[in-house]
Design an enzyme around this catalytic site. Structure first.
Site, PDB file in Angstrom:
ATOM      1  N   LYS B  79       0.839  -1.246  -0.094  1.00 36.75           N
ATOM      2  CA  LYS B  79       0.051  -0.090  -0.009  1.00 36.75           C
ATOM      3  C   LYS B  79       0.820   1.142  -0.045  1.00 36.75           C
ATOM      4  O   LYS B  79       1.784   1.351   0.574  1.00 36.75           O
ATOM      5  CB  LYS B  79      -0.932  -0.099   1.195  1.00 36.75           C
ATOM      6  CG  LYS B  79      -1.927   1.181   1.243  1.00 36.75           C
ATOM      7  CD  LYS B  79      -2.704   1.047   2.409  1.00 36.75           C
ATOM      8  CE  LYS B  79      -3.814   1.876   2.367  1.00 36.75           C
ATOM      9  NZ  LYS B  79      -4.938   1.855   3.689  1.00 36.75           N
ATOM     10  N   SER B 154      -9.704   1.856   2.808  1.00 39.95           N
ATOM     11  CA  SER B 154      -8.800   2.617   1.964  1.00 39.95           C
ATOM     12  C   SER B 154      -7.671   1.667   1.284  1.00 39.95           C
ATOM     13  O   SER B 154      -7.309   2.326   0.129  1.00 39.95           O
ATOM     14  CB  SER B 154      -8.107   3.660   2.861  1.00 39.95           C
ATOM     15  OG  SER B 154      -7.326   3.123   3.655  1.00 39.95           O
ATOM     16  N   SER B 178     -10.034  -0.378   6.937  1.00 42.34           N
ATOM     17  CA  SER B 178      -9.303  -0.091   5.809  1.00 42.34           C
ATOM     18  C   SER B 178      -8.689  -1.398   4.916  1.00 42.34           C
ATOM     19  O   SER B 178      -8.294  -1.390   3.794  1.00 42.34           O
ATOM     20  CB  SER B 178      -8.483   0.884   5.671  1.00 42.34           C
ATOM     21  OG  SER B 178      -9.041   2.121   5.714  1.00 42.34           O
TER      22      SER B 178
END
Lengths: 96, 487
Positions: B79, B154, B178
């Site tokens: 990420k 997210s 997330s």
């Protein structure tokens, strides 16, 4: 709507948050902030008398180590991402 | 067998047996990226040459017997809020659009030590603020199951990349759901460990007291293996804890006598009928395998979201003060004086959702409102933690849905932030109480979109969750987009 956010409040929050908002953004922020605060106000329904605020979920407080330097001089690395630099320092516009 | 069919652990085993080389595996995944990426947009940065160079190097170390771990040679996606030395790390924000870290986050270092091939950095909601990956400054990621829908967020780029075989596994971060929510929307396994299990060193902070790094994986075995690899006690993160990390020991198909509680309030209004049916069917599976499943009342569920948004935004407003155009990242042009440069750099560099949260956070911390909002939220957090403590005195784990619906359509969430926030109802309290939670696919809805089963454990009880999730997965059978497409 219980929370009325004034222009002054938005200006003040803009100073705290270091944001420069357009007139349109300010109007939107007034609406959004009031809506969120109305929603958050429901926490007032709960009696929290005598409840200790919990910032950390585990009973850990200070984590200490010996006060010895473990990292070296990293100046050149740190400055690699500087938008502007001069003589090994961050360069910024006039401060006054 | 197609290389992409392997799970991460299977691939590493095949590499060690000499059936596949690390370069072949890397080339296979790069070819898949080449084919899918234009449509899905999972990655912000892709490092093809670097990945192939790492693959060559790692193969030599495997051949020499220097790398023997269960993830050696497996390509991974990270990420884009975890610092990677020499590789762009943007948080999907314009303000960090040119930021190349000079150090690597601890979780990624742990993967590198284990022989991971770093493919690149995945798309996310800007600064991890959002539930759809649409607040990214670099365009939305699409859900591989149906590209008209969001992948969740997210960590949407990470979840979509795993689902679409654009990597063999990925790292995400979870501040209010997330990892688990995008895992649920994309039909992969995602786990948020107990707070403090994985070092946050090098993770660009959103809500520091809530943030945790965790795995997104093809199955529970991979998930446990990845977590075991990235978990470490790190002196560079003062909230890092020393604890057991032998998570793969819990990969046992047995739930006999496990006590599972289902909160009644998790199955009330707002829950999609298909989600409800599939999650309860999964509970039934565990019951048939010998678990004791019963309903109970979990207190304060409805107060988790207002508590979360107060605390997370307060911490965000403080954490994001550092982005001011001085030391790194974007600086607005033509500024005459310092303060103007701060304001303009931030105003031009941050997107609307980030600004919204920084403003709310600044407000609840401001003089005159601090006690009424921020301190009140910290007190309610203590009550929420107590309510979980009471639940875990009776149950080994809590079972429920991961999200109230399956993945919404692109563009449907951003117009109404409040509605987007309400979608976090089942995941958010887990972060407030520092608990571990896992999302495991448990079926699809009438439109063919995946549904996630969430299991929540008491602090440091990941192994119970892994064991139950693994047992469920054994009964469920294979679940993946590839399997669905008949590949």
């Amino acid at each position: 709507m219980a929370n009325v956010i004034t222009d002054e409040t938005i200006d003040y929050v803009g100073i705290l948050a270091k944001l420069e908002l357009s007139a349109e953004e300010k109007e939107q922020a007034k609406k959004d902030l009031a809506e969120m605060l109305d929603y958050i106000d429901q926490l007032g329904e709960l009696d929290t008398t005598g409840v200790e605020p919990m910032s950390h979920v585990f009973p850990v407080h200070n984590v200490f180590r010996e006060d010895v330097v473990t990292n070296g001089d990293d100046r050149d690395n740190i400055l690699k991402n500087a938008p502007e630099e001069k003589d090994g320092m961050f360069l910024v516009p006039n401060t006054f | 067998m197609n290389i992409l069919d392997y799970t991460a652990v299977e691939l590493s085993a095949a590499i060690k047996k000499g059936e596949v080389t690390v370069v072949e595996a890397t080339e296979a995944v790069l070819a898949q990226i080449e084919q899918k990426e234009a449509e899905l947009n999972c990655y912000v940065t892709l490092d093809k040459e670097g990945a192939l160079a790492q693959a060559n190097d790692i193969q030599k170390k495997i051949d020499a017997g220097e790398l023997t771990g269960p993830l050696a040679g497996v390509p991974v996606a990270i990420k884009d809020n975890m610092c990677t030395e020499g590789m762009l790390t943007t948080c999907s924000s314009k303000i960090l659009g040119n930021f190349i870290p000079t150090y690597t986050s601890e979780a990624v270092i742990n993967l590198q030590k284990a022989g991971a091939v770093i493919l690149g950095k995945t798309n996310m909601d800007e600064f991890a603020m959002g539930s759809t990956t649409e607040t990214s400054a670099f365009g939305a990621t699409k859900n591989p199951w149906n590209t008209e829908h969001v992948p969740g967020g997210s960590s949407g780029g990470s979840a979509a990349a795993v689902a679409a075989d654009e990597c063999f596994y990925a790292l995400g971060s979870d501040t209010g759901g997330s990892i688990r929510q995008p895992a649920s929307y994309c039909g992969v396994v995602g786990m948020k460990p107990t707070y403090g299990t994985v070092s946050r060193y090098g993770l660009i902070a959103y809500g520091s007291s809530l943030d945790q790094i965790g795995p997104l994986a093809k199955d529970v075995t991979d998930c446990a293996t990845i977590l075991e690899t990235i978990a470490s006690h790190d002196l560079k993160d003062s909230t890092s804890v020393e604890r057991d990390t032998d998570f793969t020991k819990a990969l046992v198909d047995d739930v006999k006598g496990m006590k599972i509680g289902i909160p009644r309030s998790y199955f009330g209004d707002g829950l999609d009928a298909d989600v409800k049916e599939k999650v309860l069917a999964a509970a039934k599976v565990l019951e048939e395998k010998g678990a004791i499943v019963e309903e109970f009342d979990l207190d304060l569920v409805e107060y988790a979201i207002p508590t979360y948004y107060t605390i997370a935004d307060a911490e965000a407003s403080s954490n994001l003060e550092r982005f001011d155009g001085v030391k790194y990242g974007f600086r607005a042009e033509d500024c005459d004086e310092l303060h103007q440069m701060y304001k303009r750099s931030r105003s031009q560099g941050f997107g609307p959702e980030v600004k919204r949260r920084i403003m709310l956070g600044s407000f609840v911390l401001s003089s005159g409102y601090y006690d009424a909002y921020y301190l009140k939220a910290l007190k309610v957090k203590a009550l929420i933690k107590k309510s979980f403590d009471e639940a875990f005195a009776k149950y080994d784990m809590i079972l429920g849905p991961c999200a109230p619906t399956t993945a919404p359509k692109l563009g449907a969430s951003l117009s109404d932030p409040m509605k987007m926030y309400l979608g976090d109802i089942y995941t958010i309290s887990v972060n407030l109480a520092g608990l571990p939670g896992i999302s495991v696919p448990c079926g699809v809805d009438k439109n063919g979109l995946p549904i996630g089963l969430q299991l929540i454990g008491d602090c440091f009880n990941e192994k119970k969750l892994i064991q139950a999730a693994y047992s469920y997965e054994q009964a469920r059978g294979k679940f993946s987009l590839r399997a669905k497409e008949g590949k």
